[in-house]
Design an enzyme around this catalytic site. Structure first.
Site, PDB file in Angstrom:
ATOM      1  CG  HIS A  13      56.966 -35.678  24.126  1.00  0.00           C
ATOM      2  ND1 HIS A  13      56.301 -34.695  23.626  1.00  0.00           N
ATOM      3  CD2 HIS A  13      58.490 -34.894  23.975  1.00  0.00           C
ATOM      4  CE1 HIS A  13      57.076 -33.510  23.201  1.00  0.00           C
ATOM      5  NE2 HIS A  13      58.304 -33.691  23.471  1.00  0.00           N
ATOM      6  CG  HIS A  17      57.196 -33.505  27.678  1.00  0.00           C
ATOM      7  ND1 HIS A  17      56.663 -32.843  28.897  1.00  0.00           N
ATOM      8  CD2 HIS A  17      57.608 -32.760  26.994  1.00  0.00           C
ATOM      9  CE1 HIS A  17      57.325 -31.728  28.716  1.00  0.00           C
ATOM     10  NE2 HIS A  17      58.011 -31.805  27.579  1.00  0.00           N
ATOM     11  NE  ARG A  66      63.389 -35.797  21.816  1.00  0.00           N
ATOM     12  CZ  ARG A  66      62.918 -34.582  22.305  1.00  0.00           C
ATOM     13  NH1 ARG A  66      63.722 -33.330  22.454  1.00  0.00           N
ATOM     14  NH2 ARG A  66      61.603 -34.616  22.894  1.00  0.00           N
ATOM     15  CD  GLU A  85      63.746 -27.126  26.718  1.00  0.00           C
ATOM     16  OE1 GLU A  85      63.902 -28.005  26.301  1.00  0.00           O
ATOM     17  OE2 GLU A  85      63.362 -25.947  25.929  1.00  0.00           O
ATOM     18  NE  ARG A  87      61.792 -33.335  27.553  1.00  0.00           N
ATOM     19  CZ  ARG A  87      61.652 -32.848  26.110  1.00  0.00           C
ATOM     20  NH1 ARG A  87      61.449 -33.817  25.393  1.00  0.00           N
ATOM     21  NH2 ARG A  87      61.472 -31.668  26.055  1.00  0.00           N
TER      22      ARG A  87
END
Length: 506
Positions: free
Chosen positions: A324, A215, A359, A99, A261
């Site tokens: 998110h 997100h 994160r 990811e 992100r």
């Protein structure tokens, strides 16, 4: 996840009561699709996982907290497998995917895109076999009991709106997220920031609340919930396209769709602004990937999108960002202790500094496991004796109905204001204005005698903590972006802490 793992760890030290505001399974864990990051593959190393975590956190990762996360991750995963968690495999070997911002394939997944659900199932199955653990569902915890400067229990409302006190040797907050502070969120309706709000009211320190992760890819279809479209879709090769059907991420970041992100979310917001239409979207495109592979790898996403007329293997998927994950929360040390004796916290409601300002994808589930166990071990060693319950009276139904309607109105106003002014892109004047707006709403919150009134109070209080922290941080870092302070500033290479109502950096 954090609560279940803590309960399992605590069971050898006495009786454990798990309180859930709805069903035990209804939490952010249940909706975590993409996977859980852990350095277990042959091509990976714990040191690489640590470095990726530090890089994603944009200067603010607590390195010792991150080291504990990545070093204790493998044994926690091996426990899960021993307890029956069915991770996806290639033959007999665990299957890993990649990811955004990971340098290796290290993300385990289960049933394609139902990783959190599968881990939660296995943990609950394990906990249910332990006689010392009792579960009470539909018990809304609204207040911490503090006596002599120590947390020694909670006050709860049952599903009949009857309040009672429950005393204990200690309390582990594992209340999850706060996405419902925003109008657009991937979080379930239970994620109203209850743990952070309760802890703050009781006097605990709160840290890094300005860092809320949006997100990049949530389904954006009229009548549909803001359903999360996992980052693993981009990890498998999905593209992002604007209204003109052009790929745009390569012009924003060298990693393209696999950029961190916050970068992807801001890029999408920019492309939506450039489109200039009220209902503008961008698209997630998997049409160049083998259709059978897409349907097999993402069965839950495929089924859900099909319910809204979208075949993800052949259609472009309209998306927008949504709130998110909260990097901030109740300040703890590496062993789950908060600044209030007797109170411990783990998972998304806690802030160890492990995520810094942003994160790393799929570190959240691992954090719940590692720090749920750590907090429990600390409570087991430090907890004092004592436990009792006392029933109290119910609230009149007519009073509750009127209060619930008023509370719902406040809740919607807070969510709209937070999305408008404390979202992906922020600036000082709008933050000052929204803080004044939120403060004025305090008088509109009905007396907290019902669940909905408490949720409105919690969302408002949590929203103010986010907005005030965002105003105090006069720079851009990680998930926090200010147009009036677009760069890093050395004096803010510190964590924000809300202490005695004031925000300090340390």
């Amino acid at each position: 996840m954090a609560g279940l793992r803590a309960a399992i760890e605590l069971a050898s030290s006495g009786k454990v009561l798990c309180l859930a505001k709805r069903e035990v399974a209804e939490s952010n864990t249940q909706y975590a699709q993409g996977g859980i990051a852990v350095a277990l593959s042959d091509e990976d190393e714990i040191g690489l996982h640590l470095q990726d975590t530090i890089n994603a956190g944009d200067g603010l990762v607590n390195i010792e907290a991150a080291r504990a996360l990545v070093e204790e991750g493998p044994p926690r995963i091996e426990e899960l497998i021993a307890w029956g968690t069915e991770f996806d495999r290639h033959g007999t070997k665990l299957a890993f995917t990649r990811e955004g911002a990971h340098s290796r394939n290290r993300v385990l997944h289960a049933h394609g895109d139902s990783t959190g659900q599968e881990i939660g199932r296995a943990l609950y199955a394990k906990a249910s076999t332990i006689p010392e653990i009792q579960f009470l569902e539909y018990e809304f915890t609204f207040e911490l009991i503090v006596e002599g400067g120590r947390v020694c229990g909670v006050r709860v409302l049952d599903d009949g709106n009857r309040a009672r006190s429950i005393h204990s040797r200690g309390v582990v907050l594992a209340t999850g997220g706060l996405g419902q502070v925003y109008s657009d969120t991937t979080n379930p309706t239970v994620a109203t920031g209850d743990g952070v709000a309760m802890a703050y009211r009781a006097g605990a320190e709160i840290s890094d609340m300005e860092f809320v992760q949006f997100h990049p890819t949530a389904l954006y279809v009229k009548g549909a919930p803001r359903f999360l479209l996992s980052e693993a879709l981009r990890g498998e090769g999905a593209y992002l396209r604007n209204m003109a059907r052009e790929r745009f991420m390569p012009k924003y970041h060298e990693l393209g769709e696999l950029a961190p992100r916050d970068v992807v979310a801001r890029a999408i917001a920019r492309e939506i602004d450039l489109a200039g239409a009220a209902e503008a979207v961008v698209y997630l495109d998997l049409t160049h990937l083998p259709a059978d592979r897409v349907r097999a790898r993402f069965p839950r996403i495929y089924k859900t999108c099909l319910e809204y007329g979208i075949d993800i293997a052949t259609d472009l998927i309209p998306i927008r960002p949504a709130a998110h994950y909260a990097m901030g929360g109740v300040k703890t040390d590496l062993d789950g202790r908060t600044t209030l004796p007797g109170l411990y916290a783990a998972g998304e409601c806690a802030c160890t500094g492990v995520h810094g300002a942003n994160r790393l994808a799929s570190n959240s589930l691992l954090e719940g496991l590692v720090y749920g166990a750590r907090a429990a071990r600390t409570l087991a060693a430090e907890g004092k004796t004592g436990a009792s319950t006392a029933a109290e009276t119910a609230v009149a139904a007519t009073e509750m109905k009127s209060a619930c309607e008023k509370a719902e109105g406040v809740l919607r106003q807070v969510q709209a204001a937070m999305w408008r002014d404390v979202g992906i892109v922020r600036d000082g004047q709008r933050l000052r204005d929204v803080i004044a707006e939120l403060e004025a709403l305090r008088s509109d919150v009905p007396a907290p005698a019902s669940r909905k009134a408490w949720e409105a109070a919690n969302v408002l209080g949590t929203g103010l903590l986010i907005a005030r922290s965002a105003l105090a941080r006069e720079e851009s870092r990680g998930a926090h972006y200010r147009t009036d302070f677009p760069d890093h500033r050395a004096e803010f290479l510190k964590h924000s802490v809300v202490r005695d109502g004031k925000i300090v950096f340390e």
